[in-house]
Write a protein that holds these residues in place. Structure first.
Motif, PDB file in Angstrom:
ATOM      1  N   LEU B 125       0.831  -1.200   0.000  1.00 20.70           N
ATOM      2  CA  LEU B 125       0.000   0.000   0.000  1.00 20.70           C
ATOM      3  C   LEU B 125       0.870   1.256   0.000  1.00 20.70           C
ATOM      4  O   LEU B 125       0.588   2.228  -0.708  1.00 20.70           O
ATOM      5  CB  LEU B 125      -0.912  -0.012   1.220  1.00 20.70           C
ATOM      6  N   THR B 126       1.945   1.223   0.779  1.00 25.36           N
ATOM      7  CA  THR B 126       2.863   2.364   0.806  1.00 25.36           C
ATOM      8  C   THR B 126       3.386   2.642  -0.596  1.00 25.36           C
ATOM      9  O   THR B 126       3.382   3.783  -1.067  1.00 25.36           O
ATOM     10  CB  THR B 126       4.056   2.071   1.742  1.00 25.36           C
ATOM     11  N   GLU B 127       3.802   1.562  -1.262  1.00 27.48           N
ATOM     12  CA  GLU B 127       4.367   1.760  -2.596  1.00 27.48           C
ATOM     13  C   GLU B 127       3.320   2.292  -3.567  1.00 27.48           C
ATOM     14  O   GLU B 127       3.573   3.255  -4.301  1.00 27.48           O
ATOM     15  CB  GLU B 127       4.968   0.447  -3.123  1.00 27.48           C
ATOM     16  N   SER B 128       2.113   1.704  -3.528  1.00 27.79           N
ATOM     17  CA  SER B 128       1.131   2.145  -4.516  1.00 27.79           C
ATOM     18  C   SER B 128       0.698   3.585  -4.260  1.00 27.79           C
ATOM     19  O   SER B 128       0.525   4.362  -5.200  1.00 27.79           O
ATOM     20  CB  SER B 128      -0.064   1.193  -4.547  1.00 27.79           C
ATOM     21  N   ALA B 129       0.555   3.949  -2.970  1.00 27.87           N
ATOM     22  CA  ALA B 129       0.151   5.335  -2.681  1.00 27.87           C
ATOM     23  C   ALA B 129       1.249   6.314  -3.080  1.00 27.87           C
ATOM     24  O   ALA B 129       0.980   7.367  -3.659  1.00 27.87           O
ATOM     25  CB  ALA B 129      -0.185   5.492  -1.200  1.00 27.87           C
ATOM     26  N   LEU B 130       2.495   5.951  -2.786  1.00 27.44           N
ATOM     27  CA  LEU B 130       3.604   6.852  -3.135  1.00 27.44           C
ATOM     28  C   LEU B 130       3.786   6.933  -4.646  1.00 27.44           C
ATOM     29  O   LEU B 130       4.098   7.986  -5.190  1.00 27.44           O
ATOM     30  CB  LEU B 130       4.892   6.405  -2.449  1.00 27.44           C
ATOM     31  N   ARG B 131       3.574   5.807  -5.323  1.00 27.11           N
ATOM     32  CA  ARG B 131       3.625   5.845  -6.789  1.00 27.11           C
ATOM     33  C   ARG B 131       2.499   6.720  -7.312  1.00 27.11           C
ATOM     34  O   ARG B 131       2.688   7.515  -8.230  1.00 27.11           O
ATOM     35  CB  ARG B 131       3.470   4.436  -7.374  1.00 27.11           C
ATOM     36  N   GLY B 132       1.308   6.587  -6.687  1.00 27.47           N
ATOM     37  CA  GLY B 132       0.167   7.400  -7.086  1.00 27.47           C
ATOM     38  C   GLY B 132       0.442   8.879  -6.915  1.00 27.47           C
ATOM     39  O   GLY B 132      -0.125   9.720  -7.609  1.00 27.47           O
ATOM     40  N   ALA B 133       1.306   9.214  -5.965  1.00 24.64           N
ATOM     41  CA  ALA B 133       1.630  10.620  -5.721  1.00 24.64           C
ATOM     42  C   ALA B 133       2.945  11.017  -6.385  1.00 24.64           C
ATOM     43  O   ALA B 133       3.508  12.073  -6.067  1.00 24.64           O
ATOM     44  CB  ALA B 133       1.687  10.890  -4.217  1.00 24.64           C
ATOM     45  N   ASN B 134       3.438  10.175  -7.281  1.00 22.85           N
ATOM     46  CA  ASN B 134       4.698  10.454  -7.991  1.00 22.85           C
ATOM     47  C   ASN B 134       5.870  10.721  -7.061  1.00 22.85           C
ATOM     48  O   ASN B 134       6.707  11.570  -7.324  1.00 22.85           O
ATOM     49  CB  ASN B 134       4.547  11.676  -8.910  1.00 22.85           C
ATOM     50  N   LEU B 135       5.904  10.000  -5.952  1.00 24.49           N
ATOM     51  CA  LEU B 135       6.959  10.276  -4.988  1.00 24.49           C
ATOM     52  C   LEU B 135       7.831   9.051  -4.749  1.00 24.49           C
ATOM     53  O   LEU B 135       8.909   9.148  -4.172  1.00 24.49           O
ATOM     54  CB  LEU B 135       6.310  10.735  -3.664  1.00 24.49           C
ATOM     55  N   TRP B 136       7.368   7.912  -5.234  1.00 27.86           N
ATOM     56  CA  TRP B 136       8.018   6.649  -4.898  1.00 27.86           C
ATOM     57  C   TRP B 136       9.512   6.658  -5.212  1.00 27.86           C
ATOM     58  O   TRP B 136      10.337   6.313  -4.365  1.00 27.86           O
ATOM     59  CB  TRP B 136       7.318   5.507  -5.621  1.00 27.86           C
ATOM     60  N   ASN B 137       9.861   7.070  -6.436  1.00 31.12           N
ATOM     61  CA  ASN B 137      11.266   6.977  -6.831  1.00 31.12           C
ATOM     62  C   ASN B 137      12.172   7.849  -5.977  1.00 31.12           C
ATOM     63  O   ASN B 137      13.334   7.531  -5.774  1.00 31.12           O
ATOM     64  CB  ASN B 137      11.426   7.372  -8.299  1.00 31.12           C
ATOM     65  N   GLU B 138      11.606   8.949  -5.459  1.00 28.88           N
ATOM     66  CA  GLU B 138      12.443   9.858  -4.680  1.00 28.88           C
ATOM     67  C   GLU B 138      12.643   9.395  -3.237  1.00 28.88           C
ATOM     68  O   GLU B 138      13.628   9.765  -2.603  1.00 28.88           O
ATOM     69  CB  GLU B 138      11.815  11.262  -4.676  1.00 28.88           C
ATOM     70  N   LEU B 158       3.756  13.915  -0.370  1.00 29.37           N
ATOM     71  CA  LEU B 158       3.571  12.909   0.691  1.00 29.37           C
ATOM     72  C   LEU B 158       2.166  13.036   1.288  1.00 29.37           C
ATOM     73  O   LEU B 158       1.497  12.037   1.560  1.00 29.37           O
ATOM     74  CB  LEU B 158       4.635  13.091   1.773  1.00 29.37           C
ATOM     75  N   CYS B 159       1.718  14.274   1.461  1.00 25.37           N
ATOM     76  CA  CYS B 159       0.372  14.489   1.997  1.00 25.37           C
ATOM     77  C   CYS B 159      -0.689  13.975   1.029  1.00 25.37           C
ATOM     78  O   CYS B 159      -1.730  13.453   1.439  1.00 25.37           O
ATOM     79  CB  CYS B 159       0.136  15.966   2.291  1.00 25.37           C
ATOM     80  N   ILE B 160      -0.407  14.126  -0.289  1.00 20.95           N
ATOM     81  CA  ILE B 160      -1.350  13.594  -1.277  1.00 20.95           C
ATOM     82  C   ILE B 160      -1.349  12.068  -1.194  1.00 20.95           C
ATOM     83  O   ILE B 160      -2.414  11.430  -1.203  1.00 20.95           O
ATOM     84  CB  ILE B 160      -0.980  14.097  -2.686  1.00 20.95           C
ATOM     85  N   ALA B 161      -0.153  11.476  -1.051  1.00 20.07           N
ATOM     86  CA  ALA B 161      -0.070  10.022  -0.913  1.00 20.07           C
ATOM     87  C   ALA B 161      -0.852   9.565   0.316  1.00 20.07           C
ATOM     88  O   ALA B 161      -1.575   8.571   0.275  1.00 20.07           O
ATOM     89  CB  ALA B 161       1.387   9.591  -0.801  1.00 20.07           C
ATOM     90  N   ARG B 162      -0.732  10.316   1.413  1.00 22.85           N
ATOM     91  CA  ARG B 162      -1.446   9.970   2.644  1.00 22.85           C
ATOM     92  C   ARG B 162      -2.951  10.027   2.418  1.00 22.85           C
ATOM     93  O   ARG B 162      -3.700   9.185   2.922  1.00 22.85           O
ATOM     94  CB  ARG B 162      -1.030  10.958   3.739  1.00 22.85           C
ATOM     95  N   ALA B 163      -3.374  11.047   1.634  1.00 21.99           N
ATOM     96  CA  ALA B 163      -4.810  11.190   1.389  1.00 21.99           C
ATOM     97  C   ALA B 163      -5.332  10.083   0.480  1.00 21.99           C
ATOM     98  O   ALA B 163      -6.427   9.566   0.692  1.00 21.99           O
ATOM     99  CB  ALA B 163      -5.105  12.563   0.786  1.00 21.99           C
ATOM    100  N   ILE B 164      -4.552   9.678  -0.537  1.00 18.11           N
ATOM    101  CA  ILE B 164      -5.091   8.681  -1.473  1.00 18.11           C
ATOM    102  C   ILE B 164      -4.881   7.254  -0.981  1.00 18.11           C
ATOM    103  O   ILE B 164      -5.482   6.329  -1.506  1.00 18.11           O
ATOM    104  CB  ILE B 164      -4.522   8.846  -2.913  1.00 18.11           C
ATOM    105  N   ALA B 165      -4.045   7.081   0.062  1.00 17.21           N
ATOM    106  CA  ALA B 165      -3.824   5.735   0.591  1.00 17.21           C
ATOM    107  C   ALA B 165      -5.110   5.129   1.145  1.00 17.21           C
ATOM    108  O   ALA B 165      -5.281   3.917   1.136  1.00 17.21           O
ATOM    109  CB  ALA B 165      -2.758   5.755   1.678  1.00 17.21           C
TER     110      ALA B 165
END
Lengths: 340, 259
Positions: B125-138, B158-165
């Motif tokens: 879930l962490t990976e998919s949310a961070l990927r969804g927020a374009n932050l995973w690679n960073e 990160l806040c967007i990732a938290r919201a979409i998680a």
């Protein structure tokens, strides 16, 4: 005068002279000429005033420490030459350690009882209470701090009489726990004036300081953090757990430590409530003594070596308090959070 | 996922003060709707009524209806906590929880829902949310470091990732780029474009170019004067608002003649 001033670091003791021409980077060449920032007279006066205040605190503290040390020299000499002279007849350390234990236990109990209540009250007034009630409640708590400790002492004596039944019940059902064990004949203190009573009164005495400080800290929780938690669908309690408590953690520790400091040093109430005796594990029978109360109760008749002994005991309390505060600082430094 | 929002005769009050008057609009699912208008016109207030966050301010109340796929979120017996679990929100300033690691931040909302996550599920879930927020690679190499160590733009993502998680139906964004530099802003705008494939996105912005770039439909709010309530002036396709608005007030605002 140059209008654009580069702010360079200048210690409080090194007020700047005339600015050197040209902006220079704050070079790290100790011993060499360092560019001095322009310092206005107001700043200089203010910095001198704060410096004096800071030094004064250190001087007073050093003065107290020196006084305690100087007055302790008879005791130290006696301890080195003939320990049997010291009260109890077995040297200073066997005289002082029961007092140290009694002090630490009473302060610890007070802290354990007071902290959850204080946090609860602070959270209630900052985040739960209706808006009209909250300030009133805070005011009442602050009022607790204004009650003189002699009044607490009188109240504690009255309370002690009413606690005997409770202590009997404790010793009957929880007597297998050493701290609630009854005396050999199965009785508990007839007057209720035990270390547990003193500790409970202490807990009420340190409640206001912990409550006030944690309340201020909880009020400063960044609104953004609270909203972040709420927007994720947190209930009020979950919001407090996610945003308020982590933000206030270091503040809670320092508030608790201030409370602990007060509990360690509180004299009057303990001296009035506790009927002192030898160190016992049980808190529901007579006995035990704290440092501050030992000094207060014996000081009026003390002279010569006895006086010096009491002052040395005071020195021990001073050291304990110092250690506790240093420990608290260390914890605060480790747990503090960069708020955003 | 992704719900339609119908706002019907929405009045918003702070105590006795009427802050927003008579808003009527329909927000389409899987689209980006932008709210624009001068400061104090009530656009953020309207946004906050969509997840009942305005109730955090004492004395705030509403009349009218906000229907999410037909269900009134102000209906009797509706728990605002449940509303907020369906409607995610991103704020003006990035607000990751400072004591939590990047990973814990992403999972914060999910953990609130009392879901027991296995470690594998949590990682996924962490990976998919961070990927969804374009932050995973960073951040993939420092998931256990505190979120406050990231740059402003990364924190906002990160806040967007938290919201979409928590897989919300709707994502509200309250001036999400106002504290960011242009490059970070671009990253967020790209992200908004991706997000609308899955979510109903509503964004408040002061930046009209941004509204024109990211949104499908735009709502223009205005206020007649201090102390007067804010009103919805015009709500239309973004292209129409910016090229050929119906109302003169809208034209004045977007052409920069006032506000």
């Amino acid at each position: 005068m140059p209008t654009s001033t580069q702010i360079t670091e200048s210690g409080p003791t090194g007020p700047g002279s005339a600015p050197e021409a040209g902006p220079q980077p704050p070079a790290s060449n100790p011993g060499g000429t360092r560019p001095k920032a322009v310092v206005r007279p107001g700043d200089r006066i203010f910095s001198a005033a704060t410096l004096i205040a800071g030094i004064l605190i250190l001087l007073i503290l050093a003065g107290v420490a020196l006084f305690l040390l100087a007055q302790s020299k008879d005791t130290i000499a006696a301890q080195l030459s003939d320990p049997t002279q010291i009260t109890g007849g077995r040297g200073f350390f066997s005289y002082v350690w029961p007092l140290v234990i009694g002090t630490l236990i009473s302060a610890a109990i007070a802290l354990v009882v007071a902290t959850p209540f204080a946090l609860g009250i602070a959270l209630f007034t900052t985040h739960m209470a209706p808006r009209r009630l909250a300030p009133m409640l805070g005011y009442v708590i602050d009022l607790l701090a204004a009650i003189p400790s002699v009044v607490y002492g009188l109240w504690g004596i009255a309370l002690a009489g009413n606690l005997t039944g409770f202590y009997l019940w404790l010793s009957k059902w929880f007597g297998w726990i050493p701290i609630f064990a009854p005396a050999a004949d199965g009785s508990v203190s007839q007057t209720g004036r035990t270390l547990l009573t003193a500790s409970l009164v202490l807990s009420i005495m340190i409640l206001p300081i912990i409550t006030s400080l944690t309340r201020e800290i909880f009020l400063q929780t960044p609104r953004l953090q609270e909203e972040a938690a709420l927007a994720l669908g947190a209930t009020r309690w979950e919001m407090i757990r996610m945003a308020v408590l982590p933000f206030g953690r270091s503040g809670i520790v320092s508030a608790t430590m201030l409370g602990l400091g007060r509990a360690l040093g509180e004299t009057m109430a303990v001296a009035m409530i506790l009927s002192p005796g030898v160190l016992t594990a049980s808190l529901v029978v007579s006995g035990n003594q704290t440092i501050a109360s030992e000094i207060a109760q014996n000081f009026p008749e003390a002279a010569g070596l006895r006086l010096s002994e009491l002052i040395t005991v005071g020195l021990v309390l001073f050291v304990i308090t110092l250690l506790v505060n240093m420990g608290a600082r260390a914890i605060v430094a480790r747990t503090s959070v960069k708020g955003s | 996922m992704s719900k339609q929002i119908d706002i019907k005769d929405l009045d918003i009050f702070y105590g006795d003060f009427r802050a927003v008057d008579g808003v009527q609009m329909q927000i389409k699912p899987r689209s980006v709707t932008a709210f624009i208008g001068p400061s104090g016109c009530g656009k953020s207030t309207v946004l906050r009524t969509l997840n009942r966050m305005h109730e955090v301010i004492p004395g705030a109340s509403v009349s009218g209806q906000v229907l999410m796929d037909g269900n009134d979120i102000y209906g009797p017996g509706v728990d605002p906590v449940n509303v907020r679990r369906e409607v995610g929100m991103v704020f003006q300033r990035a607000n990751p929880f400072p004591t939590m690691s990047i990973k814990e931040n992403v999972l914060a909302g999910v953990r609130l829902n009392n879901k027991r996550l296995s470690k594998a599920q949590a990682d996924e879930l962490t990976e998919s949310a961070l990927r969804g927020a374009n932050l995973w690679n960073e951040v993939k190499d420092r998931l256990n470091l505190p979120g406050s160590g990231l740059s402003g733009g990364q924190q906002q993502r990160l806040c967007i990732a938290r919201a979409i998680a928590v897989e919300p139906e709707v994502l509200l964004m309250d001036e999400p780029c106002s504290a960011l530099d242009p490059i970070s802003t671009l990253a967020i705008e790209d992200l908004i474009n991706d997000l609308k494939e899955k979510y109903t996105v509503v964004i408040v912005t002061h930046n009209m170019q941004q509204a024109a770039r990211v949104s499908d439909r735009t709502a223009f709010f205005n206020i007649a004067g201090t102390g007067k309530p804010g009103r919805l002036i015009e709500f239309n396709e973004t292209s129409a608002i910016f090229s050929n608005p119906d109302r003169e007030e809208t034209e004045n605002y977007i052409s920069g003649r006032f506000g």
